[in-house]
Structures are given as C-alpha cells and as structure tokens.
Scaffold this motif. Structure first.
Motif, PDB file in Angstrom:
ATOM      1  N   PHE A 121      95.820 -18.288 126.783  1.00  0.00           N
ATOM      2  CA  PHE A 121      96.915 -19.094 127.320  1.00  0.00           C
ATOM      3  C   PHE A 121      96.860 -19.060 128.843  1.00  0.00           C
ATOM      4  CE2 PHE A 121      98.151 -17.875 123.134  1.00  0.00           C
ATOM      5  CZ  PHE A 121      98.975 -18.885 122.654  1.00  0.00           C
ATOM      6  N   GLU A 122      96.718 -20.224 129.447  1.00  0.00           N
ATOM      7  CA  GLU A 122      96.732 -20.330 130.902  1.00  0.00           C
ATOM      8  C   GLU A 122      96.879 -21.805 131.262  1.00  0.00           C
ATOM      9  OE1 GLU A 122      96.792 -19.754 134.893  1.00  0.00           O
ATOM     10  OE2 GLU A 122      96.984 -18.238 133.305  1.00  0.00           O
ATOM     11  N   LYS A 123      97.727 -22.090 132.200  1.00  0.00           N
ATOM     12  CA  LYS A 123      97.978 -23.473 132.592  1.00  0.00           C
ATOM     13  C   LYS A 123      96.688 -24.147 133.058  1.00  0.00           C
ATOM     14  CE  LYS A 123     101.130 -26.276 135.368  1.00  0.00           C
ATOM     15  NZ  LYS A 123     102.259 -26.268 136.333  1.00  0.00           N
ATOM     16  N   GLY A 124      96.339 -25.248 132.401  1.00  0.00           N
ATOM     17  CA  GLY A 124      95.179 -26.048 132.794  1.00  0.00           C
ATOM     18  C   GLY A 124      93.839 -25.536 132.325  1.00  0.00           C
ATOM     19  N   ILE A 125      93.815 -24.431 131.552  1.00  0.00           N
ATOM     20  CA  ILE A 125      92.528 -23.830 131.200  1.00  0.00           C
ATOM     21  C   ILE A 125      91.687 -24.726 130.292  1.00  0.00           C
ATOM     22  CG2 ILE A 125      93.339 -22.564 129.148  1.00  0.00           C
ATOM     23  CD1 ILE A 125      91.532 -20.217 130.124  1.00  0.00           C
ATOM     24  N   GLY A 126      92.325 -25.611 129.524  1.00  0.00           N
ATOM     25  CA  GLY A 126      91.568 -26.458 128.619  1.00  0.00           C
ATOM     26  C   GLY A 126      91.271 -27.845 129.165  1.00  0.00           C
ATOM     27  N   PHE A 127      91.799 -28.138 130.331  1.00  0.00           N
ATOM     28  CA  PHE A 127      91.675 -29.502 130.874  1.00  0.00           C
ATOM     29  C   PHE A 127      90.206 -29.873 131.137  1.00  0.00           C
ATOM     30  CE2 PHE A 127      91.547 -32.516 134.449  1.00  0.00           C
ATOM     31  CZ  PHE A 127      92.272 -33.561 133.875  1.00  0.00           C
ATOM     32  N   GLY A 128      89.758 -30.960 130.508  1.00  0.00           N
ATOM     33  CA  GLY A 128      88.418 -31.492 130.763  1.00  0.00           C
ATOM     34  C   GLY A 128      87.278 -30.685 130.185  1.00  0.00           C
ATOM     35  N   LYS A 129      87.590 -29.628 129.424  1.00  0.00           N
ATOM     36  CA  LYS A 129      86.517 -28.780 128.896  1.00  0.00           C
ATOM     37  C   LYS A 129      86.069 -29.252 127.522  1.00  0.00           C
ATOM     38  CE  LYS A 129      87.245 -24.582 131.516  1.00  0.00           C
ATOM     39  NZ  LYS A 129      88.397 -24.971 132.329  1.00  0.00           N
ATOM     40  N   LYS A 130      84.772 -29.009 127.224  1.00  0.00           N
ATOM     41  CA  LYS A 130      84.193 -29.413 125.950  1.00  0.00           C
ATOM     42  C   LYS A 130      83.732 -28.192 125.164  1.00  0.00           C
ATOM     43  CE  LYS A 130      82.686 -33.934 127.642  1.00  0.00           C
ATOM     44  NZ  LYS A 130      81.546 -34.867 127.800  1.00  0.00           N
ATOM     45  N   ILE A 131      83.634 -28.370 123.854  1.00  0.00           N
ATOM     46  CA  ILE A 131      83.192 -27.297 122.972  1.00  0.00           C
ATOM     47  C   ILE A 131      81.844 -26.751 123.454  1.00  0.00           C
ATOM     48  CG2 ILE A 131      82.635 -26.653 120.585  1.00  0.00           C
ATOM     49  CD1 ILE A 131      85.537 -27.583 121.071  1.00  0.00           C
ATOM     50  N   GLY A 132      81.732 -25.429 123.483  1.00  0.00           N
ATOM     51  CA  GLY A 132      80.488 -24.788 123.922  1.00  0.00           C
ATOM     52  C   GLY A 132      80.489 -24.403 125.383  1.00  0.00           C
ATOM     53  N   ALA A 133      81.495 -24.862 126.132  1.00  0.00           N
ATOM     54  CA  ALA A 133      81.584 -24.505 127.555  1.00  0.00           C
ATOM     55  C   ALA A 133      81.803 -22.999 127.697  1.00  0.00           C
ATOM     56  CB  ALA A 133      82.729 -25.278 128.210  1.00  0.00           C
ATOM     57  N   MET A 134      81.375 -22.452 128.819  1.00  0.00           N
ATOM     58  CA  MET A 134      81.511 -21.026 129.079  1.00  0.00           C
ATOM     59  C   MET A 134      82.776 -20.764 129.904  1.00  0.00           C
ATOM     60  SD  MET A 134      79.827 -18.285 128.255  1.00  0.00           S
ATOM     61  CE  MET A 134      78.146 -18.859 128.000  1.00  0.00           C
ATOM     62  N   ILE A 135      83.608 -19.866 129.396  1.00  0.00           N
ATOM     63  CA  ILE A 135      84.766 -19.397 130.163  1.00  0.00           C
ATOM     64  C   ILE A 135      84.325 -18.099 130.826  1.00  0.00           C
ATOM     65  CG2 ILE A 135      87.215 -18.800 130.092  1.00  0.00           C
ATOM     66  CD1 ILE A 135      86.570 -21.658 129.173  1.00  0.00           C
ATOM     67  N   LYS A 136      84.193 -18.135 132.135  1.00  0.00           N
ATOM     68  CA  LYS A 136      83.530 -17.069 132.868  1.00  0.00           C
ATOM     69  C   LYS A 136      84.331 -15.764 132.916  1.00  0.00           C
ATOM     70  CE  LYS A 136      79.823 -19.299 134.302  1.00  0.00           C
ATOM     71  NZ  LYS A 136      78.461 -18.856 133.953  1.00  0.00           N
ATOM     72  N   LYS A 137      83.574 -14.671 132.940  1.00  0.00           N
ATOM     73  CA  LYS A 137      84.143 -13.357 133.183  1.00  0.00           C
ATOM     74  C   LYS A 137      84.934 -13.391 134.491  1.00  0.00           C
ATOM     75  CE  LYS A 137      82.638  -8.621 134.251  1.00  0.00           C
ATOM     76  NZ  LYS A 137      81.460  -7.713 134.382  1.00  0.00           N
ATOM     77  N   GLY A 138      86.118 -12.768 134.488  1.00  0.00           N
ATOM     78  CA  GLY A 138      86.950 -12.742 135.686  1.00  0.00           C
ATOM     79  C   GLY A 138      87.999 -13.840 135.708  1.00  0.00           C
ATOM     80  N   THR A 139      87.873 -14.827 134.812  1.00  0.00           N
ATOM     81  CA  THR A 139      88.901 -15.873 134.717  1.00  0.00           C
ATOM     82  C   THR A 139      90.248 -15.223 134.383  1.00  0.00           C
ATOM     83  OG1 THR A 139      87.314 -17.527 133.958  1.00  0.00           O
ATOM     84  CG2 THR A 139      89.646 -17.952 133.488  1.00  0.00           C
ATOM     85  N   GLU A 140      91.284 -15.623 135.093  1.00  0.00           N
ATOM     86  CA  GLU A 140      92.610 -15.030 134.853  1.00  0.00           C
ATOM     87  C   GLU A 140      93.423 -15.908 133.907  1.00  0.00           C
ATOM     88  OE1 GLU A 140      94.415 -14.279 138.664  1.00  0.00           O
ATOM     89  OE2 GLU A 140      93.444 -12.306 138.775  1.00  0.00           O
ATOM     90  N   VAL A 141      94.083 -15.244 132.945  1.00  0.00           N
ATOM     91  CA  VAL A 141      94.895 -15.965 131.962  1.00  0.00           C
ATOM     92  C   VAL A 141      96.256 -15.270 131.821  1.00  0.00           C
ATOM     93  CG1 VAL A 141      92.891 -16.800 130.669  1.00  0.00           C
ATOM     94  CG2 VAL A 141      93.942 -14.625 130.031  1.00  0.00           C
ATOM     95  N   GLU A 142      97.199 -16.028 131.260  1.00  0.00           N
ATOM     96  CA  GLU A 142      98.545 -15.480 131.060  1.00  0.00           C
ATOM     97  C   GLU A 142      98.587 -14.499 129.895  1.00  0.00           C
ATOM     98  OE1 GLU A 142     101.419 -15.682 132.566  1.00  0.00           O
ATOM     99  OE2 GLU A 142     100.966 -17.177 134.109  1.00  0.00           O
TER     100      GLU A 142
END
Length: 284
Positions: free
Chosen positions: A32-53
């Motif tokens: 859960f994080e504001k805008g985290i899914g915007f424009g992303k496609k299946i298989g994309a990498m969510i990088k280490k260090g990304t901050e989430v709620e």
C-alpha cells in the motif's frame, strides 16, 4: 511511518494506483502506497528501498493459491475496495491481521454482494450474540458495510454485518473462527433453555442479556481449555438458589454433551449464580 522494502519484488497485479500485489522469495505481498501502481505493468520490478505505507504478507502456500483464485473471480474494483477496507481495519486497531482475511473476507464479500444484488439475503442466526460478544469487531464491520454501501450502492443488512464481524474477529485471532461460532451457538442455546425453564423472555439487547452471554462465553472458554473456576461458595449457592442450581446442572449436561468434556461443580455453581440474577431481575 514508512516501511522500506528490503528486497526487489516482482509486480504480479495492480489493484489500483495505490495497491499492488508483488512476489518475493516465494511469498506474495500486498503493498500500500499512494501512486505505487500508477502506469506499472505486470512483471515490473519494485526496487529494494522503495518506501510503502503498509505490507500484508501471504506466506502459506495454500493461501497463496486460494488468494489467486479469489483474485480471478473477483471484480478488480471490488477487490481494491475490499483490500482498502482490510488496510483501514488494521490501521484503526493497530493490529496485524491473519493472512486468511485476504481470502475469507474478500471471497465472502464478493459473493455476498452478488447475492444481495439478486435480492437473496442469508439470515444470520447468531447476529445478536456476535454483536454482544464482539462489539469492536461488529463496529469495524459496520464501518466496512457503510463504506461498501457508499461506494457501490448495495445495502448491507445487519445479518451480513454479523458475518463480516466474524471474519474480522477470526483475523484478529490468528485465523481461528470455530470457537467464535461455538460460543454464539451455545450461548443462544443456553439462553433459550433458561427462558423456557423460568418462563421468561429476555430482551436480546438488554444489559441482562449482554452480561449473561458474556459470562457464558468465559465459562465455555474455561471448559474448553480445562481451566475451571474455583468457587468457594458452591455449597451456599446450591442450598440458597435451588431452582437456579437445578437449571444450571441441566446446562452443565448440555455443555458436557456439546463440548465432549466434563463440567465441574464449581462451574455449575458459577452459572447458577448468574441464572439467579436473571431470575431476580424478572421477579421484580
């Protein structure tokens, strides 16, 4: 306070702009994080260090399989709404919820809405007991129901709120639901027996009802866990409150049969004491 991801994660599904499902080290996680899914496609990498709620983790392999089945048969907008509701519940009570809630509650709500849209309502025989025994869970369920009504325009009746409350209660107790249903069933059974024996009718939203049902819940829990109460006044109660004690002995037999265990005399005296309180309330 933000949570920093410790590993790279692969995007599995976008619920909406603010909620995504990812996979890492064989575990599925809902982020859960504001805008985290915007424009992303299946298989994309969510990088280490990304901050989430917030992060919900689904570890059990069977739960992962079941959750994916729930995703396949649940409307995406509803799925996102239900996950937001789970997030709000967890945040409001500041508790981690069992991963089972993402399967049980989401699946239940999905089918419940379909039934309600078709004018099919399932009656909840334990509604008053659930509301009485689990007030916080019922309050959270009511909030969830009101939000669903506002978002999709389907009226959620009280009986359905009771079922939602059971799922919330289960999630707050490590996925355990069986005793919850057992308490409700036995409490209702005992109340009806006492009413018949005393020839009274107890108002289901009265203080007397709530008090007695709560005492019975703890009595049943002690019997199940084999942790009987010590009652030094057993002899006095048996002698002074003969009718209530006799009713309590019969209740002891009911509980012994239903729970497949012995009910101590101390516990029978304890129940008799609360039956007597009932009796006195209606004798006034």
């Amino acid at each position: 306070m933000k949570i920093s991801l410790k590993n790279d994660m692969v995007l599995v599904k976008v619920f909406n702009n603010n909620i995504i499902l990812v996979k890492s080290s064989g575990r599925e996680k809902i982020l859960f994080e504001k805008g985290i899914g915007f424009g992303k496609k299946i298989g994309a990498m969510i990088k280490k260090g990304t901050e989430v709620e917030k992060i919900f983790i689904i570890e059990n392999e069977q739960n992962i399989q079941n959750f994916n089945k729930v995703i396949e048969r649940t409307d995406e907008k509803l799925l996102a709404l239900f996950e937001e509701i789970i997030y709000d519940i967890s945040e409001e009570i500041d508790e981690e919820l069992s991963e089972n809630i993402h399967i049980g509650l989401v699946d239940h709500l999905s089918f419940a809405i379909k039934r309600l849209e078709s004018k099919e309502e399932i009656q909840n025989p334990f509604l008053i007991e659930i509301e009485t025994l689990y007030p916080l869970d019922f309050y959270l369920a009511e909030k969830a129901a009101r939000r669903i009504e506002k978002e999709i325009g389907v009226n959620i009746p009280d009986g359905e709120i009771g079922f939602i409350a059971l799922h919330i209660h289960s999630a707050r107790n490590n996925g355990k639901l069986s005793n919850t249903v057992k308490y409700s069933y036995l409490g209702n059974l005992i109340i009806k027996y006492v009413e018949d024996e005393l020839n009274i009718q107890v108002k289901r939203r009265s203080l007397d009802y709530a008090r007695f049902l709560t005492h019975m819940r703890f009595a049943i829990e002690r019997i199940i866990t084999k942790n009987p109460i010590e009652n030094d006044l057993r002899g006095i109660i048996k002698s002074k409150y003969k009718k209530s004690y006799k009713i309590s002995e019969e209740i002891g037999k009911i509980l012994s049969k239903e729970l497949n265990t012995e009910v101590s005399e101390d516990e029978i005296a304890y129940i008799a004491m609360h039956i007597e309180r009932f009796k006195v309330s209606f004798d006034k």
